[in-house]
Design a protein around this motif. Sequence first.
Motif, PDB file in Angstrom:
ATOM      1  N   ASP A   1     131.664  43.096 126.574  1.00 40.02           N
ATOM      2  CA  ASP A   1     132.788  42.346 125.490  1.00 40.02           C
ATOM      3  C   ASP A   1     131.941  41.408 124.674  1.00 40.02           C
ATOM      4  O   ASP A   1     132.194  41.490 123.219  1.00 40.02           O
ATOM      5  CB  ASP A   1     134.084  41.694 126.304  1.00 40.02           C
ATOM      6  CG  ASP A   1     134.905  42.918 126.744  1.00 40.02           C
ATOM      7  OD1 ASP A   1     134.831  44.120 126.429  1.00 40.02           O
ATOM      8  OD2 ASP A   1     135.749  42.445 127.397  1.00 40.02           O
ATOM      9  N   LEU A   2     131.113  40.632 125.238  1.00 41.10           N
ATOM     10  CA  LEU A   2     130.275  39.758 124.399  1.00 41.10           C
ATOM     11  C   LEU A   2     129.571  40.466 123.276  1.00 41.10           C
ATOM     12  O   LEU A   2     129.414  40.041 122.202  1.00 41.10           O
ATOM     13  CB  LEU A   2     129.478  38.568 125.313  1.00 41.10           C
ATOM     14  CG  LEU A   2     130.319  37.661 125.993  1.00 41.10           C
ATOM     15  CD1 LEU A   2     129.426  36.876 126.757  1.00 41.10           C
ATOM     16  CD2 LEU A   2     131.271  36.829 125.072  1.00 41.10           C
ATOM     17  N   LEU A   3     128.794  41.285 123.630  1.00 45.60           N
ATOM     18  CA  LEU A   3     127.782  42.263 122.877  1.00 45.60           C
ATOM     19  C   LEU A   3     128.425  42.813 121.773  1.00 45.60           C
ATOM     20  O   LEU A   3     128.209  42.805 120.643  1.00 45.60           O
ATOM     21  CB  LEU A   3     126.995  43.173 123.656  1.00 45.60           C
ATOM     22  CG  LEU A   3     125.885  42.292 124.637  1.00 45.60           C
ATOM     23  CD1 LEU A   3     125.328  43.601 125.499  1.00 45.60           C
ATOM     24  CD2 LEU A   3     125.163  41.686 123.983  1.00 45.60           C
ATOM     25  N   ASP A   4     129.932  43.216 121.697  1.00 45.97           N
ATOM     26  CA  ASP A   4     130.512  43.978 120.930  1.00 45.97           C
ATOM     27  C   ASP A   4     131.015  42.936 119.990  1.00 45.97           C
ATOM     28  O   ASP A   4     131.291  43.114 118.652  1.00 45.97           O
ATOM     29  CB  ASP A   4     131.913  44.442 121.435  1.00 45.97           C
ATOM     30  CG  ASP A   4     131.678  45.705 122.191  1.00 45.97           C
ATOM     31  OD1 ASP A   4     130.628  46.322 121.971  1.00 45.97           O
ATOM     32  OD2 ASP A   4     132.685  46.190 123.090  1.00 45.97           O
ATOM     33  N   ALA A   5     130.822  41.635 120.072  1.00 46.85           N
ATOM     34  CA  ALA A   5     131.506  40.522 119.314  1.00 46.85           C
ATOM     35  C   ALA A   5     130.150  39.885 118.570  1.00 46.85           C
ATOM     36  O   ALA A   5     130.203  38.750 117.915  1.00 46.85           O
ATOM     37  CB  ALA A   5     132.467  39.484 119.968  1.00 46.85           C
ATOM     38  N   ALA A   6     128.936  40.331 118.826  1.00 48.21           N
ATOM     39  CA  ALA A   6     127.721  39.708 118.506  1.00 48.21           C
ATOM     40  C   ALA A   6     127.633  39.379 116.822  1.00 48.21           C
ATOM     41  O   ALA A   6     127.027  38.528 116.290  1.00 48.21           O
ATOM     42  CB  ALA A   6     126.471  40.621 119.050  1.00 48.21           C
TER      43      ALA A   6
ATOM     44  N   GLU B   1     117.345  47.868 126.239  1.00 51.40           N
ATOM     45  CA  GLU B   1     117.945  47.641 124.916  1.00 51.40           C
ATOM     46  C   GLU B   1     119.205  46.856 125.191  1.00 51.40           C
ATOM     47  O   GLU B   1     119.428  45.931 124.241  1.00 51.40           O
ATOM     48  CB  GLU B   1     118.668  49.182 124.282  1.00 51.40           C
ATOM     49  CG  GLU B   1     119.367  48.874 122.968  1.00 51.40           C
ATOM     50  CD  GLU B   1     119.706  50.371 122.407  1.00 51.40           C
ATOM     51  OE1 GLU B   1     121.066  50.311 121.939  1.00 51.40           O
ATOM     52  OE2 GLU B   1     118.868  51.281 122.262  1.00 51.40           O
ATOM     53  N   LYS B   2     119.795  46.800 126.204  1.00 50.00           N
ATOM     54  CA  LYS B   2     121.044  45.970 126.446  1.00 50.00           C
ATOM     55  C   LYS B   2     120.425  44.418 126.669  1.00 50.00           C
ATOM     56  O   LYS B   2     120.671  43.520 126.293  1.00 50.00           O
ATOM     57  CB  LYS B   2     121.687  46.337 127.750  1.00 50.00           C
ATOM     58  CG  LYS B   2     122.869  45.671 128.062  1.00 50.00           C
ATOM     59  CD  LYS B   2     123.827  46.079 128.876  1.00 50.00           C
ATOM     60  CE  LYS B   2     125.058  45.311 129.178  1.00 50.00           C
ATOM     61  NZ  LYS B   2     125.978  45.773 130.372  1.00 50.00           N
ATOM     62  N   LYS B   3     119.096  44.460 127.317  1.00 46.95           N
ATOM     63  CA  LYS B   3     118.638  43.116 127.418  1.00 46.95           C
ATOM     64  C   LYS B   3     118.160  42.673 126.279  1.00 46.95           C
ATOM     65  O   LYS B   3     118.304  41.365 125.870  1.00 46.95           O
ATOM     66  CB  LYS B   3     117.404  43.356 128.532  1.00 46.95           C
ATOM     67  CG  LYS B   3     117.592  43.504 129.792  1.00 46.95           C
ATOM     68  CD  LYS B   3     116.488  43.496 130.836  1.00 46.95           C
ATOM     69  CE  LYS B   3     116.844  43.719 132.354  1.00 46.95           C
ATOM     70  NZ  LYS B   3     115.738  43.540 133.264  1.00 46.95           N
ATOM     71  N   GLN B   4     117.899  43.431 125.267  1.00 47.74           N
ATOM     72  CA  GLN B   4     117.264  42.927 123.931  1.00 47.74           C
ATOM     73  C   GLN B   4     118.469  42.379 123.282  1.00 47.74           C
ATOM     74  O   GLN B   4     118.487  41.522 122.596  1.00 47.74           O
ATOM     75  CB  GLN B   4     116.719  44.003 123.006  1.00 47.74           C
ATOM     76  CG  GLN B   4     115.326  44.621 123.632  1.00 47.74           C
ATOM     77  CD  GLN B   4     114.612  45.656 122.768  1.00 47.74           C
ATOM     78  OE1 GLN B   4     115.261  46.600 122.656  1.00 47.74           O
ATOM     79  NE2 GLN B   4     113.233  45.612 122.564  1.00 47.74           N
ATOM     80  N   GLU B   5     119.718  43.188 123.476  1.00 44.46           N
ATOM     81  CA  GLU B   5     120.640  42.780 122.417  1.00 44.46           C
ATOM     82  C   GLU B   5     121.248  41.421 123.078  1.00 44.46           C
ATOM     83  O   GLU B   5     121.741  40.744 122.236  1.00 44.46           O
ATOM     84  CB  GLU B   5     121.974  43.889 122.482  1.00 44.46           C
ATOM     85  CG  GLU B   5     121.562  45.319 121.849  1.00 44.46           C
ATOM     86  CD  GLU B   5     122.571  46.185 122.121  1.00 44.46           C
ATOM     87  OE1 GLU B   5     123.256  46.053 123.087  1.00 44.46           O
ATOM     88  OE2 GLU B   5     122.213  47.158 121.660  1.00 44.46           O
TER      89      GLU B   5
END
Length: 286
Positions: free
Chosen positions: A44-49, A84-88
Amino acid sequence: MNKRMLPGLVLVLLIVLSGCNTFTTNLYSGIDNFKNPDLTNADDLLDAADEPQFYENLKNDPAAKAQVLETLQSVLDDPDASDEKKQEAALMMTDVHLKTTNTEDTMSNLNSLVGDAVSGEDVFEGSGDGPETFFRAIFGEPPAAISFADYKAAVTIQLNGFLAAAEPLQHYGETLEVTGTSPPGTNDGDNATKALMAGMTRTLVYYIDASTEAARVDILASYLATPKNPDGSIPYTITYREGEGGIPDFNGPSDMLVDPADPTNPDKDGLVEVVAFGGLDLDSLF
């Protein structure tokens, strides 16, 4: 047009707009309808980046900011998370540190100076007087309309933001060394200047002669907030640590970005990788 027709047209327009849910939702969603995501859910957080309002909401909510950083850190610590998720997650942590500490104007100054330097201009003339004068060029002169105390407080917040951003950016750089790619839509040049600023701040603060990091930040902030004398001199002097020989003579600009607390560790050059990946040639700046 007959002026008597205008009230009727306005009424029709209002009716059309009020019945057009898609338009009104898009128009106001970023202002009135934005709701923070689940702060304990990394996806959810990454969607709001990319939501500016998200970072605005965090500015005045230290508890929420701390929870966001904890959730994103859990991604970096998860051995099963994709690169990729760690990078984001690392890049979002960087933005949390920078976008909630009002660093935008300073970063804009740095980006302008970098652009001018790449074009061949000597934008850091006089920086040989000491590394702190280099920072003075980036932050600019203290605004006359703002008191010393208020400006110093604002600069202190920014410096701490840059210091905090160094760790996630270093982690991001370490993943770049493994993957050779950045996440889709990533602004590599922007990340390069963020890494440059974070690394320089970390190194400069590390070598200031004071017993704690907070005291060293306070000294640098005091210098940056002190107005110049009429003759152009600055009535504030920064002293660097004598025990370690002060700031060392670096072999090259990239050495400034290696973690000064562990400079010989090859795993501590993540910021160098971020800068290089963004195509920023430090030799053209210094």
